[in-house]
Design an enzyme around this catalytic site. Structure first.
Site, PDB file in Angstrom:
ATOM      1  N   ARG A  86      -2.821  -2.187  -3.112  1.00 48.22           N
ATOM      2  CA  ARG A  86      -4.030  -1.413  -2.840  1.00 48.22           C
ATOM      3  C   ARG A  86      -4.014  -0.173  -3.732  1.00 48.22           C
ATOM      4  O   ARG A  86      -3.025   0.551  -3.804  1.00 48.22           O
ATOM      5  CB  ARG A  86      -4.074  -0.971  -1.384  1.00 48.22           C
TER       6      ARG A  86
ATOM      7  N   ARG B 208     -11.652  15.191   8.624  1.00 51.74           N
ATOM      8  CA  ARG B 208     -12.515  15.590   7.526  1.00 51.74           C
ATOM      9  C   ARG B 208     -13.913  15.910   8.052  1.00 51.74           C
ATOM     10  O   ARG B 208     -14.423  15.245   8.949  1.00 51.74           O
ATOM     11  CB  ARG B 208     -12.621  14.485   6.469  1.00 51.74           C
TER      12      ARG B 208
ATOM     13  N   GLU C  51      -7.899  -5.878   5.478  1.00 49.31           N
ATOM     14  CA  GLU C  51      -7.797  -5.530   4.064  1.00 49.31           C
ATOM     15  C   GLU C  51      -6.593  -6.188   3.407  1.00 49.31           C
ATOM     16  O   GLU C  51      -6.644  -6.556   2.226  1.00 49.31           O
ATOM     17  CB  GLU C  51      -7.737  -4.012   3.923  1.00 49.31           C
TER      18      GLU C  51
ATOM     19  N   CYS D 122      -9.708   9.281  18.615  1.00 51.55           N
ATOM     20  CA  CYS D 122     -10.900   8.992  19.405  1.00 51.55           C
ATOM     21  C   CYS D 122     -10.552   8.592  20.841  1.00 51.55           C
ATOM     22  O   CYS D 122     -11.263   8.933  21.785  1.00 51.55           O
ATOM     23  CB  CYS D 122     -11.700   7.888  18.722  1.00 51.55           C
TER      24      CYS D 122
ATOM     25  N   ASN E 160       0.877  -1.173   0.000  1.00 51.09           N
ATOM     26  CA  ASN E 160       0.000   0.000   0.000  1.00 51.09           C
ATOM     27  C   ASN E 160       0.911   1.218   0.000  1.00 51.09           C
ATOM     28  O   ASN E 160       1.398   1.650   1.039  1.00 51.09           O
ATOM     29  CB  ASN E 160      -0.910  -0.011   1.225  1.00 51.09           C
TER      30      ASN E 160
ATOM     31  N   ILE F 211     -11.768   2.632  15.132  1.00 47.79           N
ATOM     32  CA  ILE F 211     -12.769   3.139  16.075  1.00 47.79           C
ATOM     33  C   ILE F 211     -13.897   2.132  16.240  1.00 47.79           C
ATOM     34  O   ILE F 211     -14.328   1.825  17.359  1.00 47.79           O
ATOM     35  CB  ILE F 211     -13.323   4.494  15.603  1.00 47.79           C
TER      36      ILE F 211
ATOM     37  N   HIS G  92     -13.282   2.240   0.858  1.00 43.25           N
ATOM     38  CA  HIS G  92     -13.251   1.171   1.873  1.00 43.25           C
ATOM     39  C   HIS G  92     -13.854  -0.134   1.358  1.00 43.25           C
ATOM     40  O   HIS G  92     -14.234  -1.004   2.146  1.00 43.25           O
ATOM     41  CB  HIS G  92     -13.965   1.601   3.164  1.00 43.25           C
TER      42      HIS G  92
END
Length: 396
Positions: free
Chosen positions: A88, A238, A382, A281, A10, A329, A177
């Site tokens: 990826r 974002r 992934e 988070c 990736n 998260i 995703h």
């Protein structure tokens, strides 16, 4: 050792994530991250057998780092076990509806999509070209974040703007995703003994980037991210959905130009912007426990927008077989999962507090009560999904 392993790559603009995985037995031999490339702090973090080693490589670029990774793999006698390489790729536009072996035409199509992902696709192409140089005889596969969502119907992917912008410039919702959604959907159906081609699933992939999707009979029918990963949910930095006229407002009222506004919405907003504290988070939850008002507000907004989006996505399903939480998260925030399920009580969700406290580990990931619609936590993988695709395409 036979050639059955896949090197997963990736490649980002300043980093390279990598892993060597056997997709048959799902064993991960090594994984790592080369970060801060072309900077004085450049380094490789190498993980193997639970141990982490850091190699400082000041100012090393992608090419030099790939040489080092190759050397480390050779030391572990792993290069001779490689059957293929899986990459990826964030954006495949409408060119790719599935993963594909890489050839000159595929490289050109990824190049053609770079206007849709200017921060990602050029970096992916760099990784592809470098690995082609060092592994010229290995088949290489591209696995696209966007391909899973190519099953969305026009009513879900079209924007209400002049149709010529879609027809001539491919402006539409693409979604991202997708590799994660494919993995967790298959895993959930296996755990719940539901045929994938009969499943109705809501899924929330929550990390620094966040999205949600509706999956009907194993196919994406709607998702929250759009032309770019900015649209949709509140994320780490974002903003997600916002009145598009904010560009004009900030320009007229504050004199911001388009680059300044784009940076603000992508890198200074979300959890970071709301809390004025952090995009992490975990940090915000700790601050919330200590009474930090803006941290509490950020988590409340994040959870509410997610619940509202999931409610809307549900309109594309016949029923809900499962709601999946995944991503950093989704897999770890007990607080956010609890808030979201409480806000989705209209669907009958009832949280099992004890199961939620241990992320559902004792019950197939399920964090709801026996008489509730199922919500469960699934750790995404992934890299394994990319390895599976590459192995299948390479015929190994």
């Amino acid at each position: 050792m036979s050639k059955q392993n896949i090197l997963v790559i990736n490649s980002g603009s300043s980093s390279i994530k990598f892993a060597v995985i056997n997709p048959q037995n799902e064993h991960e031999y090594v994984s790592g991250l080369a970060e801060r490339l072309s900077q004085p702090e450049a380094r490789i973090i190498w993980k193997q057998d639970g141990e982490k080693t850091i190699y400082d490589m000041p100012n090393a670029d992608h090419d030099i780092v790939c040489q080092k990774i190759l050397h480390l793999l050779e030391e572990q006698q792993l290069t001779e076990t490689l059957a293929a390489i899986g990459h990826r790729v964030v954006h495949g536009g409408e060119h790719f509806k599935a993963s594909t072996l890489i050839n000159d035409d595929v490289v050109q199509a990824i190049e053609d999509c770079k206007g849709l992902a200017p921060l990602h696709n050029p970096a992916h192409l760099l990784g592809i070209r470098i690995t082609q140089k060092y592994f010229p005889n290995l088949p290489q596969a591209a696995v696209f974040d966007t391909s899973f969502h190519q099953t969305m119907p026009p009513q879900a992917y079209l924007y209400a703007i002049p149709h010529s912008l879609y027809r001539d410039h491919h402006v539409r919702r693409y979604g991202f995703h997708g590799t994660s959604y494919r993995f967790v959907t298959g895993e959930a159906c296996q755990r719940l003994n539901i045929p994938v081609n009969e499943s109705n699933i809501l899924c929330a992939h929550l990390g620094n980037g966040c999205s949600a999707a509706a999956i009907y009979h194993g196919q994406s029918v709607d998702t929250t991210m759009g032309l770019t990963p900015l649209e949709g949910l509140v994320m780490g930095t974002r903003c997600g959905n916002i009145d598009a006229n904010i560009f004009n407002f900030l320009h007229q009222q504050l004199g911001y130009d388009i680059d300044r506004i784009t940076t603000l919405l992508n890198k200074e907003s979300g959890l970071l912007g709301l809390s004025e504290l952090s995009n992490d988070c975990r940090t915000l939850e700790e601050a919330m426990e200590q009474g930090h008002e803006q941290a509490t507000l950020a988590i409340d907004v994040f959870s509410y927008v997610l619940a509202k989006s999931l409610s809307g996505l549900a309109s594309s399903l016949d029923h809900i077989d499962a709601l999946i939480f995944t991503g950093g998260i989704g897999e770890n925030s007990r607080v956010i999962r609890a808030k979201v399920l409480q806000q989705l009580r209209i669907f009958g969700f009832q949280l099992d507090a004890d199961a939620n406290a241990n992320n559902g580990k004792n019950n197939k990931g399920i964090i709801t009560t026996a008489d509730s619609p199922v919500a469960l936590v699934i750790n995404t993988n992934e890299e394994l999904m990319i390895a599976r695709d590459a192995a299948q395409l390479a015929g190994c």
